[in-house]
Write a protein that holds these residues in place. Structure first.
Motif, PDB file in Angstrom:
ATOM      1  N   CYS A 260     116.039 -22.826 114.645  1.00 28.22           N
ATOM      2  CA  CYS A 260     115.332 -21.793 115.390  1.00 28.22           C
ATOM      3  C   CYS A 260     115.163 -20.540 114.532  1.00 28.22           C
ATOM      4  O   CYS A 260     116.112 -20.025 113.958  1.00 28.22           O
ATOM      5  CB  CYS A 260     116.118 -21.474 116.665  1.00 28.22           C
ATOM      6  SG  CYS A 260     115.398 -20.143 117.618  1.00 28.22           S
ATOM      7  N   ILE A 262     114.380 -17.640 115.508  1.00 28.67           N
ATOM      8  CA  ILE A 262     114.845 -16.419 116.154  1.00 28.67           C
ATOM      9  C   ILE A 262     116.355 -16.216 115.950  1.00 28.67           C
ATOM     10  O   ILE A 262     116.799 -15.155 115.546  1.00 28.67           O
ATOM     11  CB  ILE A 262     114.531 -16.446 117.678  1.00 28.67           C
ATOM     12  CG1 ILE A 262     113.088 -16.889 117.942  1.00 28.67           C
ATOM     13  CG2 ILE A 262     114.848 -15.108 118.342  1.00 28.67           C
ATOM     14  CD1 ILE A 262     111.998 -16.027 117.322  1.00 28.67           C
ATOM     15  N   CYS A 263     117.144 -17.283 116.194  1.00 29.99           N
ATOM     16  CA  CYS A 263     118.609 -17.102 116.130  1.00 29.99           C
ATOM     17  C   CYS A 263     119.208 -17.773 114.896  1.00 29.99           C
ATOM     18  O   CYS A 263     120.415 -17.761 114.700  1.00 29.99           O
ATOM     19  CB  CYS A 263     119.254 -17.659 117.390  1.00 29.99           C
ATOM     20  SG  CYS A 263     119.020 -19.445 117.545  1.00 29.99           S
ATOM     21  N   THR A 315     106.485 -20.369 119.566  1.00 29.73           N
ATOM     22  CA  THR A 315     107.812 -20.069 119.028  1.00 29.73           C
ATOM     23  C   THR A 315     107.737 -19.038 117.906  1.00 29.73           C
ATOM     24  O   THR A 315     108.574 -18.145 117.831  1.00 29.73           O
ATOM     25  CB  THR A 315     108.507 -21.334 118.482  1.00 29.73           C
ATOM     26  OG1 THR A 315     107.523 -22.212 117.979  1.00 29.73           O
ATOM     27  CG2 THR A 315     109.294 -22.036 119.523  1.00 29.73           C
ATOM     28  N   GLN A 318     106.816 -15.787 119.687  1.00 26.45           N
ATOM     29  CA  GLN A 318     107.543 -15.609 120.957  1.00 26.45           C
ATOM     30  C   GLN A 318     106.608 -15.341 122.129  1.00 26.45           C
ATOM     31  O   GLN A 318     106.779 -14.377 122.881  1.00 26.45           O
ATOM     32  CB  GLN A 318     108.552 -14.478 120.829  1.00 26.45           C
ATOM     33  CG  GLN A 318     109.627 -14.825 119.817  1.00 26.45           C
ATOM     34  CD  GLN A 318     110.786 -13.864 119.918  1.00 26.45           C
ATOM     35  OE1 GLN A 318     111.344 -13.680 120.974  1.00 26.45           O
ATOM     36  NE2 GLN A 318     111.108 -13.227 118.812  1.00 26.45           N
TER      37      GLN A 318
END
Ligand code: DAH
Length: 341
Positions: A260, A262-263, A315, A318
């Motif tokens: 991912c 984002i994280c 993704t 977002q």
């Protein structure tokens, strides 16, 4: 009186008028009945006879000058107006130019095309209205496959079936039929499925299909190419994992997940706390498909993959609702100006 005449003469000579108001001021001041020249004519009555000749001449010359000047000013103003030059204020700030921006789908599409073209993939396109053979039969879909159902596919005509393509895999069929290996191509395009519209799904979306066919192509080539793609697309620290899956036209088949963005694998809302995001389906082209498309499966092998653009862009940027892509709301579209390639 002579001094007065001299003074007014030089005033008139140096007078400039940039608009109608100043022209009117000129008229009032020098040419009207109560104007300065008329006042001088009144005063002329009291001039002693021996000065009359000289002063009379100068006074008449002044009157003539004032009329000529007035006519000149009036005609210059009119020419300016009719040629529309007017008064140009060069210090005024320019009006802002409204630059458009690329749609997020185009941004992602272009980025993916760019990444694959650097390793020799060409771009192929195919029709959005397809026949059953290119969309299903040549790709090994069995007769009773649910995708062939009216619930999943938009049929335009039945027997023979004409439909809106449900995936860009139909383009790999066309490329294989029309050329011979080595084949290295990607096919971006719009696809259609008879699905209820919600935040996560839409009846229209975009895919990029990839196809590589040559002698001795193996699953290792597939993995390495897609690993290269994931790192180029999402950053050098991106990891990938392959999960076994099923597609009628590939064997073996897999889904590829990426860590991912984002994280970075720790787990968050976007990856539903798994640390991974699914971004594409792939596999080794089924030998049946090669043979149906006129490529000898005993000599050649190949891999294929399919990427969903909307989900990938969701993704990446977002974006929470797939419907936003199709609503053309400038407040949404403008947000992606700075995200250009
Ligand atoms: N056509 C598939 C779909 O629409 C995506 C896909 C999966 C394409 C695997 C492929 C592939 O070429 O090998 O879901």
């Amino acid at each position: 009186m002579n001094d007065r005449i001299q003074k007014i003469t030089s005033e008139i000579e140096s007078f400039v008028a940039s608009g109608k108001e100043e022209l009117e001021q000129f008229r009032l001041k020098y040419l009207s009945k109560k104007g300065e020249i008329q006042e001088l004519f009144k005063a002329f009555r009291d001039v002693p006879p021996e000065q009359r000749r000289e002063l009379g001449k100068s006074l008449n010359a002044l009157k003539k000058l004032a009329h000529e000047k007035f006519d000149h000013l009036a005609s210059t103003l009119q020419t300016r107006e009719s040629t529309n030059i007017g008064f140009v204020d060069l210090t005024r700030p320019a009006e802002e130019i409204q630059l458009g921006s690329r749609h997020p789908i185009s941004l992602v599409n272009n980025r993916i095309i760019n990444i694959f073209s650097r390793i020799g993939f060409t771009v192929s396109e195919g029709p959005e209205i397809e026949d059953d053979w290119h969309n299903f039969t040549a790709l090994n879909f069995p007769e009773e496959h649910p995708a062939r159902d009216m619930q999943d596919t938009f049929f335009l005509e039945k027997d023979p079936d004409v439909l809106l393509r449900t995936h860009t895999s139909s383009v790999q069929v066309r490329v294989m039929k029309n050329s011979s290996p080595p084949i290295r191509t990607i096919s971006p395009g719009r696809v259609f499925r008879n699905e209820a519209i919600s935040a996560r799904s839409h009846c229209i979306f975009h895919q990029i299909e990839g196809l590589y066919i040559d002698r001795d192509v193996s699953f290792a080539d597939l993995k390495q190419t897609l690993y290269y793609f994931a790192r180029e697309f999402l950053g050098p620290n991106t990891q990938v994992r392959f999960r076994p899956s099923y597609f009628p036209f590939t064997e073996p088949s897999a889904e590829m997940d990426v860590t991912c963005k984002i994280c970075h694998g720790k787990g968050c809302n976007v990856c539903k706390f798994t640390g991974w995001l699914e971004i594409l389906g792939c596999g080794m082209v089924d030998p049946n498909v090669l043979d149906k498309c006129g490529i000898d499966s005993s000599v050649y092998s190949g891999y294929a993959f399919g990427i969903g653009i909307e989900r990938t862009a969701m993704t990446l940027f977002q974006i929470k609702d797939i419907r936003l892509y199709f609503e053309n709301d400038l407040r949404f579209l403008k947000q992606f100006t700075s995200a250009v390639e």
